[in-house]
Scaffold this motif. Structure first.
Motif, short mmCIF file in Angstrom:
data_model
loop_
_atom_site.label_atom_id
_atom_site.label_comp_id
_atom_site.label_asym_id
_atom_site.label_seq_id
_atom_site.Cartn_x
_atom_site.Cartn_y
_atom_site.Cartn_z
N PRO A 36 -59.09 74.51 -30.77
CA PRO A 36 -58.90 75.70 -31.60
C PRO A 36 -58.84 77.00 -30.77
O PRO A 36 -58.07 77.90 -31.10
N ALA A 37 -59.62 77.06 -29.72
CA ALA A 37 -59.60 78.26 -28.88
C ALA A 37 -58.24 78.38 -28.18
O ALA A 37 -57.68 79.48 -28.10
N ARG A 38 -57.72 77.27 -27.68
CA ARG A 38 -56.40 77.33 -27.04
C ARG A 38 -55.33 77.76 -28.03
O ARG A 38 -54.43 78.54 -27.69
N THR A 39 -55.42 77.29 -29.26
CA THR A 39 -54.47 77.71 -30.28
C THR A 39 -54.57 79.21 -30.52
O THR A 39 -53.55 79.90 -30.64
N ALA A 40 -55.80 79.71 -30.58
CA ALA A 40 -55.99 81.15 -30.76
C ALA A 40 -55.40 81.92 -29.59
O ALA A 40 -54.80 82.99 -29.79
N TYR A 41 -55.54 81.40 -28.38
CA TYR A 41 -54.96 82.08 -27.20
C TYR A 41 -53.44 82.15 -27.33
O TYR A 41 -52.84 83.17 -27.03
N TYR A 42 -52.82 81.06 -27.77
CA TYR A 42 -51.36 81.06 -27.93
C TYR A 42 -50.91 82.07 -28.99
O TYR A 42 -49.94 82.79 -28.79
N VAL A 43 -51.64 82.10 -30.11
CA VAL A 43 -51.29 83.02 -31.19
C VAL A 43 -51.44 84.47 -30.72
O VAL A 43 -50.56 85.30 -30.93
N PHE A 118 -47.90 63.37 -37.29
CA PHE A 118 -46.91 64.28 -36.73
C PHE A 118 -47.53 65.50 -36.09
O PHE A 118 -46.84 66.32 -35.52
N HIS A 119 -48.84 65.63 -36.24
CA HIS A 119 -49.53 66.80 -35.70
C HIS A 119 -49.54 66.72 -34.18
O HIS A 119 -49.91 65.72 -33.60
N ALA A 120 -49.09 67.78 -33.55
CA ALA A 120 -49.03 67.80 -32.09
C ALA A 120 -50.44 67.84 -31.51
O ALA A 120 -51.29 68.57 -31.99
N ARG A 121 -50.65 67.04 -30.52
CA ARG A 121 -51.96 67.02 -29.86
C ARG A 121 -51.86 67.60 -28.51
O ARG A 121 -51.04 67.59 -27.77
#
Length: 121
Positions: A36-43, A118-121
């Motif tokens: 989740p933290a990496r996703t937040a960094y991308y956003v 289908f969710h990217a991991r």
């Protein structure tokens, strides 16, 4: 008579290493490197780059040179895909309408599991 083969090493007891308590640094690094933290960094990075683009070239020029051409290219394809998926959407809606409440819950779990593949991991 079979004799026992002796090992060349002397036997030692197993050392019991005490479990280390998670330190604050270890906890913070584990959280900072989580998915989740990496996703937040991308956003946040994407939003920052978009803000930089708006600041550099201006909002009107961005809309005129980037957004309108993209919209003109993507909208017809999106509408075609949406129209092509209509029979499948109707079929899935029919499944949910005809299912009992408990069957509906099972269908929801099944679809969630299927979508999870289908969710990217």
């Amino acid at each position: 008579m079979a004799s026992r083969v002796r090992s060349r090493r002397p036997l030692r007891s197993v050392a019991h290493v005490p479990a280390t308590k998670p330190t604050l640094i270890r906890n913070v690094s584990r959280i900072a490197l989580s998915r989740p933290a990496r996703t937040a960094y991308y956003v946040l990075g994407t939003a920052g780059l978009a803000a930089l683009a708006v600041a550099l070239i201006g909002p009107k020029r961005l809309e005129r040179e980037v957004i309108r051409p993209l919209r003109g290219t993507l909208e017809p394809q999106a509408e075609k895909l949406w129209a092509d998926a209509k029979p499948l959407r109707d079929q899935i809606a029919g499944l949910f309408k005809s299912a009992s409440p408990s069957g509906r819950e099972r269908l929801v779990r099944s679809f969630q599991s299927w979508i999870g593949h289908f969710h990217a991991r």
